[in-house]
Write a protein that holds these residues in place. Sequence first.
Motif, PDB file in Angstrom:
ATOM      1  N   LYS A  79       5.443   5.344  -2.111  1.00  0.00           N
ATOM      2  CA  LYS A  79       6.859   5.569  -2.375  1.00  0.00           C
ATOM      3  C   LYS A  79       7.612   4.326  -1.938  1.00  0.00           C
ATOM      4  O   LYS A  79       7.501   3.913  -0.782  1.00  0.00           O
ATOM      5  CB  LYS A  79       7.388   6.754  -1.545  1.00  0.00           C
ATOM      6  N   ASP A  80       8.397   3.770  -2.839  1.00  0.00           N
ATOM      7  CA  ASP A  80       9.181   2.591  -2.497  1.00  0.00           C
ATOM      8  C   ASP A  80      10.292   2.469  -3.517  1.00  0.00           C
ATOM      9  O   ASP A  80      10.075   1.967  -4.612  1.00  0.00           O
ATOM     10  CB  ASP A  80       8.295   1.339  -2.498  1.00  0.00           C
ATOM     11  N   ASN A  81      11.463   2.957  -3.181  1.00  0.00           N
ATOM     12  CA  ASN A  81      12.589   2.915  -4.122  1.00  0.00           C
ATOM     13  C   ASN A  81      13.607   1.863  -3.695  1.00  0.00           C
ATOM     14  O   ASN A  81      14.765   2.148  -3.450  1.00  0.00           O
ATOM     15  CB  ASN A  81      13.232   4.303  -4.228  1.00  0.00           C
ATOM     16  N   THR A  82      13.141   0.632  -3.621  1.00  0.00           N
ATOM     17  CA  THR A  82      14.048  -0.460  -3.263  1.00  0.00           C
ATOM     18  C   THR A  82      14.248  -1.378  -4.461  1.00  0.00           C
ATOM     19  O   THR A  82      13.876  -2.546  -4.444  1.00  0.00           O
ATOM     20  CB  THR A  82      13.507  -1.271  -2.073  1.00  0.00           C
ATOM     21  N   GLY A  83      14.840  -0.825  -5.504  1.00  0.00           N
ATOM     22  CA  GLY A  83      15.207  -1.668  -6.635  1.00  0.00           C
ATOM     23  C   GLY A  83      14.318  -1.507  -7.847  1.00  0.00           C
ATOM     24  O   GLY A  83      13.538  -0.570  -7.919  1.00  0.00           O
TER      25      GLY A  83
ATOM     26  N   LEU B 137      19.043  -4.341   1.501  1.00  0.00           N
ATOM     27  CA  LEU B 137      18.054  -4.841   0.551  1.00  0.00           C
ATOM     28  C   LEU B 137      18.084  -6.368   0.500  1.00  0.00           C
ATOM     29  O   LEU B 137      17.042  -7.022   0.530  1.00  0.00           O
ATOM     30  CB  LEU B 137      18.339  -4.254  -0.830  1.00  0.00           C
TER      31      LEU B 137
ATOM     32  N   GLY C 267       0.824  -1.197   0.000  1.00  0.00           N
ATOM     33  CA  GLY C 267       0.000   0.000   0.000  1.00  0.00           C
ATOM     34  C   GLY C 267       0.859   1.248   0.000  1.00  0.00           C
ATOM     35  O   GLY C 267       0.432   2.283   0.467  1.00  0.00           O
ATOM     36  N   LEU C 268       2.084   1.128  -0.539  1.00  0.00           N
ATOM     37  CA  LEU C 268       3.044   2.239  -0.452  1.00  0.00           C
ATOM     38  C   LEU C 268       3.011   3.101  -1.708  1.00  0.00           C
ATOM     39  O   LEU C 268       3.001   2.586  -2.816  1.00  0.00           O
ATOM     40  CB  LEU C 268       4.448   1.695  -0.244  1.00  0.00           C
TER      41      LEU C 268
ATOM     42  N   LYS D 104      14.435  -7.515   1.486  1.00  0.00           N
ATOM     43  CA  LYS D 104      13.530  -7.687   0.354  1.00  0.00           C
ATOM     44  C   LYS D 104      13.341  -9.173   0.075  1.00  0.00           C
ATOM     45  O   LYS D 104      14.214  -9.985   0.346  1.00  0.00           O
ATOM     46  CB  LYS D 104      14.087  -6.973  -0.876  1.00  0.00           C
TER      47      LYS D 104
ATOM     48  N   GLY E 145       6.173  -1.863   5.374  1.00  0.00           N
ATOM     49  CA  GLY E 145       6.773  -0.667   4.797  1.00  0.00           C
ATOM     50  C   GLY E 145       7.994  -0.931   3.957  1.00  0.00           C
ATOM     51  O   GLY E 145       8.380  -2.078   3.706  1.00  0.00           O
ATOM     52  N   SER E 146       8.610   0.157   3.520  1.00  0.00           N
ATOM     53  CA  SER E 146       9.819   0.102   2.688  1.00  0.00           C
ATOM     54  C   SER E 146      10.974   0.785   3.408  1.00  0.00           C
ATOM     55  O   SER E 146      10.803   1.854   3.996  1.00  0.00           O
ATOM     56  CB  SER E 146       9.566   0.813   1.358  1.00  0.00           C
ATOM     57  N   ILE E 147      12.159   0.188   3.310  1.00  0.00           N
ATOM     58  CA  ILE E 147      13.323   0.772   3.984  1.00  0.00           C
ATOM     59  C   ILE E 147      13.970   1.882   3.156  1.00  0.00           C
ATOM     60  O   ILE E 147      14.879   2.549   3.617  1.00  0.00           O
ATOM     61  CB  ILE E 147      14.387  -0.302   4.340  1.00  0.00           C
ATOM     62  N   SER E 148      13.500   2.070   1.926  1.00  0.00           N
ATOM     63  CA  SER E 148      13.949   3.240   1.164  1.00  0.00           C
ATOM     64  C   SER E 148      12.788   3.787   0.359  1.00  0.00           C
ATOM     65  O   SER E 148      12.396   3.226  -0.662  1.00  0.00           O
ATOM     66  CB  SER E 148      15.115   2.898   0.234  1.00  0.00           C
ATOM     67  N   ALA E 149      12.232   4.882   0.846  1.00  0.00           N
ATOM     68  CA  ALA E 149      11.023   5.412   0.221  1.00  0.00           C
ATOM     69  C   ALA E 149      11.345   6.224  -1.015  1.00  0.00           C
ATOM     70  O   ALA E 149      10.773   6.023  -2.074  1.00  0.00           O
ATOM     71  CB  ALA E 149      10.265   6.281   1.220  1.00  0.00           C
ATOM     72  N   GLU E 150      12.285   7.180  -0.877  1.00  0.00           N
ATOM     73  CA  GLU E 150      12.535   8.061  -2.015  1.00  0.00           C
ATOM     74  C   GLU E 150      14.010   8.248  -2.329  1.00  0.00           C
ATOM     75  O   GLU E 150      14.350   8.857  -3.325  1.00  0.00           O
ATOM     76  CB  GLU E 150      11.857   9.426  -1.813  1.00  0.00           C
TER      77      GLU E 150
ATOM     78  N   GLY F 275      16.449   5.768  -2.643  1.00  0.00           N
ATOM     79  CA  GLY F 275      17.048   4.701  -3.435  1.00  0.00           C
ATOM     80  C   GLY F 275      17.951   3.791  -2.622  1.00  0.00           C
ATOM     81  O   GLY F 275      17.944   3.820  -1.383  1.00  0.00           O
ATOM     82  N   VAL F 276      18.745   3.011  -3.331  1.00  0.00           N
ATOM     83  CA  VAL F 276      19.551   1.964  -2.704  1.00  0.00           C
ATOM     84  C   VAL F 276      21.043   2.312  -2.746  1.00  0.00           C
ATOM     85  O   VAL F 276      21.726   2.271  -1.729  1.00  0.00           O
ATOM     86  CB  VAL F 276      19.316   0.605  -3.413  1.00  0.00           C
TER      87      VAL F 276
ATOM     88  N   SER G 292       8.912   4.306   4.252  1.00  0.00           N
ATOM     89  CA  SER G 292       7.486   4.507   4.016  1.00  0.00           C
ATOM     90  C   SER G 292       6.701   3.355   4.615  1.00  0.00           C
ATOM     91  O   SER G 292       7.213   2.242   4.762  1.00  0.00           O
ATOM     92  CB  SER G 292       7.187   4.644   2.522  1.00  0.00           C
ATOM     93  N   ILE G 293       5.482   3.677   4.987  1.00  0.00           N
ATOM     94  CA  ILE G 293       4.566   2.767   5.687  1.00  0.00           C
ATOM     95  C   ILE G 293       3.184   3.101   5.130  1.00  0.00           C
ATOM     96  O   ILE G 293       2.937   4.259   4.812  1.00  0.00           O
ATOM     97  CB  ILE G 293       4.528   3.091   7.215  1.00  0.00           C
TER      98      ILE G 293
END
Lengths: 475, 475
Positions: free
Chosen positions: A184-188, B437, A181-182, B441, B421-426, B428-429, B348-349
């Motif tokens: 923003k998610d820039n993980t790859g 990751l 439900g994100l 991931k 959530g994501s550990i990198s929202a905007e 990147g890696v 992000s969450i």
Amino acid sequence: MQDLIDTLRQTVGATHVLTDGDLSAYELDWRKRSRGKALAVVRPGSTLEVAAVVKACAAAGVSIVPQGGNTGLVVGSTPDDSGTQIVLSLQRMHAVRQIDGANLTMTVEAGCILQNLQDTAEKAGFLFPLSLAAEGSCTIGGNLSTNAGGTQVLRYGNTRELCLGLEVVTAHGEIWSGLSGLRKDNTGYDLRNLFVGSEGTLGIITAATMKLVPQPAAQLTAWAAVPSLDHAVALLGLAHRHLGAGLTGFEVMGQFALSLVAKHYPQQRVPLYLDTPWCVLLENSDSESETHARDRFEHLLELAMEQGCVTDAVVAENIAQAHALWHVRESISMAQAEEGLNIKHDISIPVSRIPEFVRSTDALLTAHIPGVRLVNFGHLGDGNLHYNVQAPADGDAATFLRTREDRVNTLVFDAVVAHGGSISAEHGVGSLKVAHLEHYKSPVAMDLMRSIKEALDPQNLMNPGRVVQVANAGF
Amino acid sequence: MQDLIDTLRQTVGATHVLTDGDLSAYELDWRKRSRGKALAVVRPGSTLEVAAVVKACAAAGVSIVPQGGNTGLVVGSTPDDSGTQIVLSLQRMHAVRQIDGANLTMTVEAGCILQNLQDTAEKAGFLFPLSLAAEGSCTIGGNLSTNAGGTQVLRYGNTRELCLGLEVVTAHGEIWSGLSGLRKDNTGYDLRNLFVGSEGTLGIITAATMKLVPQPAAQLTAWAAVPSLDHAVALLGLAHRHLGAGLTGFEVMGQFALSLVAKHYPQQRVPLYLDTPWCVLLENSDSESETHARDRFEHLLELAMEQGCVTDAVVAENIAQAHALWHVRESISMAQAEEGLNIKHDISIPVSRIPEFVRSTDALLTAHIPGVRLVNFGHLGDGNLHYNVQAPADGDAATFLRTREDRVNTLVFDAVVAHGGSISAEHGVGSLKVAHLEHYKSPVAMDLMRSIKEALDPQNLMNPGRVVQVANAGF
């Protein structure tokens, strides 16, 4: 193959593996252009079952044609006639797994019928804005795999833009749990957008997290007569500026297209078309009130009339009138069918170049193919035209199609590409346009696509032959 | 390697191949966490030159680190310290190739500075809505390759959503001419979105067609005190419903974050924060008028106060006041730096789960790491928090970082993943989060990414080691 069938029966239950009787619903494509023959139709009931089916087929070297509502327009979801392919129907997977109002999302299974999702969203107090002609039968999985468009793209984007996350069974039968439900998610790498629009050739979408939007306080529809396509484009610019994101629909319709509706459905009142070459249908969605929406609409149309973009206009007084206006627009395809056989094109062009495209391509076709009749309409706000070619009024339409279709397609597609456009705006590639794609798309892009296909589906078992052809890895 | 250098000098001109002198601007990353050593910095002036550079490097088996403004936050655009990598700077490619007002697009080269593009759009009467802290130095090519976010994502999406087409030099040195002003194009796999966000590991973006939007008639900013994050989420829902697409900004800031701004920048007037745990900054962009925007804003804030979501609020009276409010928000990062070393997280969450995430993770960190101070702020409308951890006030911050950073990251990232959530929202890696990751991931996603990387860059020469690690094919 009997071993595989037995395994599939054990996996999903014998009643959900169909091999006998009338399987037309699965084997015949929506526009009845292609009838295939499946080894079996398999109807798994869960993601785990889908994964098990894929693994079993991969082990047996049997290819899979994923299918949702089977309403596609490019022969992308029915099997070939070899009797060796499995149709994997997602129809039994139709749960709405979650609605998250505060996050403005819903997580749904691939087999959910689009209209049911619209209704589900509405009951929860939201709008799910994806809307298209087949919504009573098509599934969200099919919408995602073809990146379906429709009438609300101008504001809300294609299906791609409405999707935040996916659950996918890969060609190896692994489950990628990418539901999210994100925003923003820039993980790859963007795996979501790679599967969206890949028409089942890279994996099988089993569920998705889709965006919801707040219901607008009011939605109004207007109908305007415009003196030319250039004026329609100018009106679009004015509407963007004065309605902002309120502008949720901008459809253009040519006089001949509307005359077919008036001719074949005389009970429908087609407004204004007799005295103008083009009409435009506008929709304004307002977060404030109906009064405000009407004021803004009238302000826009007055301005447009002052500037000469619009010669006459009506704003629907109530929902019934609004529906009637949309119904005229939506009846064009059927009126065309009533008129007889025709050649359809689902093309897009940068909005700024549409007037010149239509002018020059109309002239070209008329010069090369005497008596041809052009049915022009579409989502002008998205640069998407259904630029259709009706057989001459006085000849044999079947002969016309047989002898002229290739020539017409070549003339139209060459013109599209020359104007920086796309030969498939919202319908996809399927089997129908595979050869056209090879011809018109850049070889570098085709090579990139082939590399991706070979990397993710090395056995070439996922809907093979669709979208992009690769050498069959075989076994 | 001298042969390669000679070839590169012939290709782009000797003055554009830098090997001597101070190359810090290219070799040192933005946050000064990593200093590399390049074999050479190459500055091609055209797409053809980029392609020739890539071909020469591929033939020599030399890897390439593409670089725009070198403002990335995850060490993704500076070379390693081996002295064997080429930095390919896109800075000389800064032409605006076309503005197409009727199509609402502009086609620009990768090296264009973001702020220049904002200005160019404004001069043409449009808004280019991408906006972020580094806009004076970052390039659109970098924004695209990292899928940059910023302050307007809520309404206009990430860089990804603003892009309609790309021109890319592939790892083989071929040019994919995918520039397109099309809003609908379903002709195969979504190559555009695959390159966007891939951080230069699959190819080099040399130009892009970006969306423009009409300039709003008015833009107003408000500042509201909210009693809790739950109330902030409720206010967001109200704002979505009542402002619709007018809601272009929704930032949340915790009391401690704001107190740092007040402490280190006493000349800034920080409103309302003394009596409330959280403040929200809202922005309303209106296509009608300032009066209308103000009416809608006041209506929203009154409603929110009636419902108890908001305890106090101010609406900026003029542009200077609006800028001052945004300036407070944007000063938090610098105030944090003034306060001392800290550990940053860009997470992000799902919006609905943010209050519970912050509550439980604050408690966890406070329990495990006594004295820790939490600097919470971010783009709540996008579910994106900059959840930062400041060293205790009374200890040695450098020691804190050295001894606690891994532990803090583990606690925070575990909590993020537990909350979907994501550990990198905007951000990147890059290099910085490659190991994270792999850990966080899904293995299926990582395998898919590795397959794609190997398929499109079989020699592993495009920004190797970033985003996803693959076995080095070597030569």
